[in-house]
Write a protein that holds these residues in place. Structure first.
Motif, short mmCIF file in Angstrom:
data_model
loop_
_atom_site.label_atom_id
_atom_site.label_comp_id
_atom_site.label_asym_id
_atom_site.label_seq_id
_atom_site.Cartn_x
_atom_site.Cartn_y
_atom_site.Cartn_z
N ASP A 172 0.68 -1.11 -0.07
CA ASP A 172 -0.07 -0.01 0.09
C ASP A 172 0.88 1.43 0.02
N ALA A 173 1.99 1.12 -0.86
CA ALA A 173 2.90 2.39 -0.78
C ALA A 173 2.29 3.52 -1.65
N ASP A 174 2.78 4.69 -1.04
CA ASP A 174 2.25 6.01 -1.76
C ASP A 174 3.02 6.05 -3.18
N LEU A 175 2.26 6.28 -4.31
CA LEU A 175 2.68 6.17 -5.64
C LEU A 175 3.66 7.50 -6.02
N ALA A 176 3.31 8.45 -5.31
CA ALA A 176 4.11 9.70 -5.34
C ALA A 176 5.70 9.44 -4.86
N VAL A 177 5.76 8.65 -3.70
CA VAL A 177 6.85 8.28 -3.10
C VAL A 177 7.73 7.33 -3.87
N VAL A 178 6.93 6.46 -4.44
CA VAL A 178 7.55 5.45 -5.54
C VAL A 178 8.02 6.08 -6.60
N THR A 179 7.25 6.94 -7.25
CA THR A 179 7.77 7.79 -8.29
C THR A 179 8.95 8.52 -8.07
N HIS A 180 9.02 9.11 -6.96
CA HIS A 180 10.33 9.96 -6.54
C HIS A 180 11.38 9.14 -6.35
N ARG A 181 11.37 8.12 -5.89
CA ARG A 181 12.38 6.97 -5.68
C ARG A 181 13.00 6.69 -7.36
N GLU A 182 11.79 6.30 -8.28
CA GLU A 182 12.29 5.80 -9.54
C GLU A 182 12.97 6.97 -10.34
N THR A 183 12.77 8.17 -10.02
CA THR A 183 13.61 9.49 -10.62
C THR A 183 14.58 9.99 -9.97
N HIS A 184 14.88 9.59 -8.51
CA HIS A 184 15.94 10.17 -7.92
C HIS A 184 16.70 9.14 -7.19
N ALA A 185 17.26 8.07 -8.09
CA ALA A 185 17.91 6.79 -7.49
C ALA A 185 19.41 7.08 -8.43
N ASP A 186 19.74 7.94 -8.75
CA ASP A 186 21.22 8.04 -9.56
C ASP A 186 22.46 7.45 -8.70
N THR A 187 22.37 8.14 -7.61
CA THR A 187 23.53 7.62 -6.55
C THR A 187 23.68 6.10 -6.30
N LEU A 188 22.55 5.43 -6.64
CA LEU A 188 22.71 3.95 -6.37
C LEU A 188 23.31 3.41 -7.66
N PHE A 189 23.39 4.10 -8.64
CA PHE A 189 23.94 3.28 -10.21
C PHE A 189 25.34 3.87 -10.58
N ALA A 190 25.41 5.38 -10.21
CA ALA A 190 26.53 6.02 -10.94
C ALA A 190 27.80 5.40 -10.42
N GLY A 191 28.53 4.96 -11.33
CA GLY A 191 29.95 4.40 -10.75
C GLY A 191 30.00 3.31 -9.96
N ARG A 192 28.69 2.47 -10.13
CA ARG A 192 28.84 1.44 -9.07
C ARG A 192 28.28 0.12 -9.79
N PRO A 193 28.62 -1.12 -9.52
CA PRO A 193 28.47 -2.25 -10.28
C PRO A 193 27.19 -2.75 -9.60
N TYR A 194 26.04 -1.84 -9.97
CA TYR A 194 24.80 -2.43 -9.71
C TYR A 194 23.58 -1.91 -10.83
N THR A 195 22.97 -3.09 -11.23
CA THR A 195 22.14 -3.30 -12.22
C THR A 195 20.74 -3.28 -11.87
N GLU A 196 19.61 -2.55 -12.35
CA GLU A 196 18.34 -2.80 -11.81
C GLU A 196 17.32 -2.97 -12.79
#
Length: 294
Positions: free
Chosen positions: A135-159
């Motif tokens: 029952d997650a807030d869609l606005a929060v989920v959307t924000h996560r999807e569009t503000h997750a750059d630090t999880l990927f930039a220069g890191r060995p992570y694929t999603e």
């Protein structure tokens, strides 16, 4: 007319690499397994640790049966801890409510743990069915999807984030596709053609015997469209597979394209070798150039 795609947004799952954050959608219960099974097996073959967060409504027995088919090689990966089935509830534990900070922090820690265990990186397949389950807030989920750059930039992570089009509003699915840096073809073995920069025709997926007619037709349309400019770029860099039949068809069409001064074919090293072995260097006005996906 092929859709426009000037920045390499759409790719086949086989071309995912560390640092990619990708979107995929599906519309029925069979297609949903195409990408996840390929994603899992490719990650294992590349020495990565793989996490799968399936839709919470799908029984674990079905998930395991789908991932294991047609061989049991993934069972051994689960036994040694390289392949992990999890859930968003487990990822954010002990928190009960989803927050971007909690999820990103845990995935960042899991990536570091994977490399410490000797894996080349971490890849996660996340079915977004968890949104309704928590029952997650869609606005929060959307924000996560569009503000997750630090999880990927220069890191060995694929999603990969997978959206069931039957569960989410059409506008939201379209917005999420645009928001992700990469989008995946939803079916293995499929072929798409899109318009790229400078009116190039770009092929994505697999140009095999089953798709030869579509491949040829798209080339014919592109040649007709670019006749006034007398030049065409054919981009094959996002093809996972190019059959001999499709390659021969390409050379034959270029050979007969007397109205063009130049047809530049951009491709990876393997496809360039195939074209040269089939006589590309002898075809007037054709220039095969090796290129790598940015």
């Amino acid at each position: 007319m092929p859709a426009r795609d000037s920045n390499g947004h759409l790719i086949p799952v086989q071309q995912l690499r560390p640092g990619d954050h990708a979107f995929v959608s599906y519309g029925n219960d069979e297609i949903r397994w195409d990408v996840v099974t390929a994603f899992v097996r490719l990650g294992l073959a590349r020495g990565e640790k793989v996490m799968v967060l399936p839709c919470p409504t799908v029984p674990e027995e079905e998930v395991l049966a789908r991932i294991d088919f047609p061989s049991r090689s993934t069972a051994a990966a689960r036994e040694r801890g390289q392949l992990v089935l999890s859930s968003m509830r487990a990822v954010i534990r002990p928190d009960a409510e989803f927050t971007t900070a909690r999820q990103l922090g845990r995935l960042r820690a899991e990536t570091d743990r994977a490399t410490a265990e000797g894996y080349t990186g971490l890849r996660a397949f996340i079915d977004m069915g968890w949104v309704a389950a928590l029952d997650a807030d869609l606005a929060v989920v959307t924000h996560r999807e569009t503000h997750a750059d630090t999880l990927f930039a220069g890191r060995p992570y694929t999603e990969v984030c997978a959206y069931d089009r039957r569960r989410f509003d059409r506008a939201l699915v379209a917005a999420m596709e645009d928001a992700h840096p990469r989008a995946l073809l939803e079916r293995l073995g499929s072929l798409r053609s899109v318009r790229g920069a400078d009116d190039a025709v770009c092929f994505i997926g697999e140009a095999d015997a089953a798709n030869r007619a579509s491949f040829t037709r798209s080339l014919e349309i592109a040649l007709a469209r670019t006749a006034p400019a007398r030049r065409l770029t054919v981009d094959l860099t996002r093809l996972h597979f190019l059959s001999v039949g499709c390659a021969c068809g390409l050379l034959a069409l270029v050979h007969d394209a007397a109205g063009h001064d130049l047809v530049e074919v951009r491709c990876g090293p393997g496809h360039r070798r195939l074209l040269r072995r089939l006589g590309a260097d002898e075809v007037p006005r054709l220039a095969a150039r090796e290129a790598i996906r940015p």
